[in-house]
Design a protein around this motif. Structure first.
Motif, short mmCIF file in Angstrom:
data_model
loop_
_atom_site.label_atom_id
_atom_site.label_comp_id
_atom_site.label_asym_id
_atom_site.label_seq_id
_atom_site.Cartn_x
_atom_site.Cartn_y
_atom_site.Cartn_z
N ASP A 77 0.82 -1.21 0.00
CA ASP A 77 0.00 0.00 0.00
C ASP A 77 0.86 1.26 0.00
OD1 ASP A 77 -2.27 -1.49 -0.08
OD2 ASP A 77 -2.95 -1.02 1.96
N TYR A 78 1.96 1.23 0.73
CA TYR A 78 2.86 2.40 0.72
C TYR A 78 3.45 2.62 -0.67
CZ TYR A 78 2.66 3.16 5.77
OH TYR A 78 2.23 3.47 7.03
N MET A 79 3.75 1.53 -1.37
CA MET A 79 4.23 1.67 -2.74
C MET A 79 3.18 2.34 -3.62
SD MET A 79 6.10 -2.03 -3.24
CE MET A 79 6.42 -1.79 -4.97
N GLY A 80 1.91 1.94 -3.41
CA GLY A 80 0.83 2.57 -4.16
C GLY A 80 0.70 4.05 -3.85
N MET A 81 0.91 4.43 -2.59
CA MET A 81 0.84 5.84 -2.21
C MET A 81 1.93 6.65 -2.91
SD MET A 81 0.14 5.71 1.88
CE MET A 81 -0.59 4.20 2.53
N LEU A 82 3.13 6.06 -3.01
CA LEU A 82 4.21 6.75 -3.70
C LEU A 82 3.90 6.94 -5.18
CD1 LEU A 82 7.30 5.03 -2.03
CD2 LEU A 82 6.31 7.27 -1.50
N ALA A 83 3.18 5.97 -5.76
CA ALA A 83 2.76 6.10 -7.16
C ALA A 83 1.84 7.30 -7.34
CB ALA A 83 2.08 4.81 -7.62
N THR A 84 0.95 7.55 -6.37
CA THR A 84 0.04 8.69 -6.48
C THR A 84 0.81 10.02 -6.41
OG1 THR A 84 -0.48 9.00 -4.11
CG2 THR A 84 -1.75 7.34 -5.32
N VAL A 85 1.93 10.03 -5.69
CA VAL A 85 2.75 11.25 -5.63
C VAL A 85 3.37 11.53 -7.00
CG1 VAL A 85 4.75 12.36 -4.57
CG2 VAL A 85 3.22 10.94 -3.17
N MET A 86 3.83 10.50 -7.67
CA MET A 86 4.39 10.66 -9.01
C MET A 86 3.34 11.22 -9.97
SD MET A 86 6.53 7.08 -9.13
CE MET A 86 7.18 7.31 -10.78
N ASN A 87 2.13 10.69 -9.90
CA ASN A 87 1.06 11.19 -10.75
C ASN A 87 0.70 12.63 -10.42
OD1 ASN A 87 0.72 8.85 -12.27
ND2 ASN A 87 -0.84 8.00 -10.91
#
Length: 247
Positions: A77-87
């Motif tokens: 889930d933390y990896m997914g959160m970092l993906a949202t920061v990139m977007n």
């Protein structure tokens, strides 16, 4: 602005699925698609609507899903959160290229690239006509970006939560797989929960019901759809506790 063209909603949270930003790619960020979405946001902001965003991370995390399959849920889930920061950073860049002041606020502190999430600061940014992009979900594992969108919409006092997807509303089944699927014009929150419709997760729906904020599901891929939805026009599904309008 003439009265007949005034927006129905003055302050909105736009939830954009990460998959939308893939364009026609298998995963990743298609900057041409990001630019198109940014242009649509710019038009409504310049028309006087206060806008904040939450962007999903599925376009990036999909490419990492195999690697994450054997990980514990919290780490994934933390990896997914970092993906949202990139977007969020990609969308900020696209908006600022066309003259829209934008701020990214992250629920996970990242002082070098984003402001920390502070509700009063976000409200003030929107009052000044800036677009605020909320990144990193709620900052907690086990919660989706849909829940983050519902939470931020409530905190910002939004008139509606607009969910921009690849389809033009909520259907009885996946219209890409089932050609007989029918589109709903209006649903109640309870309809969504009782029929287990895959619109947003149950926590997000429950929070919107408690906050009395309608959810409008539409296709952000369609030309000028965001502006039309803000006026109550175009094709979309409304989820609220109000009875369906009669013809």
């Amino acid at each position: 602005m003439p009265a007949d063209s005034a927006p129905k909603y003055k302050k909105v949270l736009l939830k954009v699925s990460g998959e939308v930003l893939m364009g026609d790619q298998g995963y990743g960020i298609d900057m041409a698609t990001v630019d198109t979405v940014a242009a649509a946001i710019a038009r409504v902001v310049k028309g006087g609507t206060e806008v904040c965003l939450v962007i999903g991370g599925g376009n990036i995390f999909r490419g990492l899903s195999t690697a994450a399959a054997d990980m514990e849920r919290a780490s994934a889930d933390y990896m997914g959160m970092l993906a949202t920061v990139m977007n969020a950073l990609a969308m900020q860049n696209a908006l600022e290229k066309i003259g829209v002041d934008t701020r990214v606020q992250s629920a996970i502190p990242m002082a070098a690239i984003a402001e920390p999430y502070i509700r009063r600061r976000a409200v003030r940014h929107m009052e000044k006509g800036r677009v605020v992009i909320f990144a990193a979900g709620t900052g907690n594992p086990y919660f989706t970006t849909d829940t983050a969108a519902a939470l931020r919409a409530a905190e910002m006092g939004c008139d509606a939560l607009l969910k921009g997807t690849s389809v033009d509303g909520v259907y009885s089944a996946d219209p890409k797989k089932d050609k007989s699927a029918t589109r709903y014009e209006h649903l109640t929150y309870q309809d969504v929960l009782s029929q287990n419709l895959k619109v947003m997760d149950a926590a997000a729906i429950a929070l919107m019901r408690e906050s009395k904020i309608p959810i409008v599901v539409f296709s952000i891929r369609e030309e000028d759809s965001l502006r039309k939805v803000l006026k109550g026009k175009g094709t979309f599904t409304v989820i609220s506790d109000l009875p369906a309008p009669t013809a």
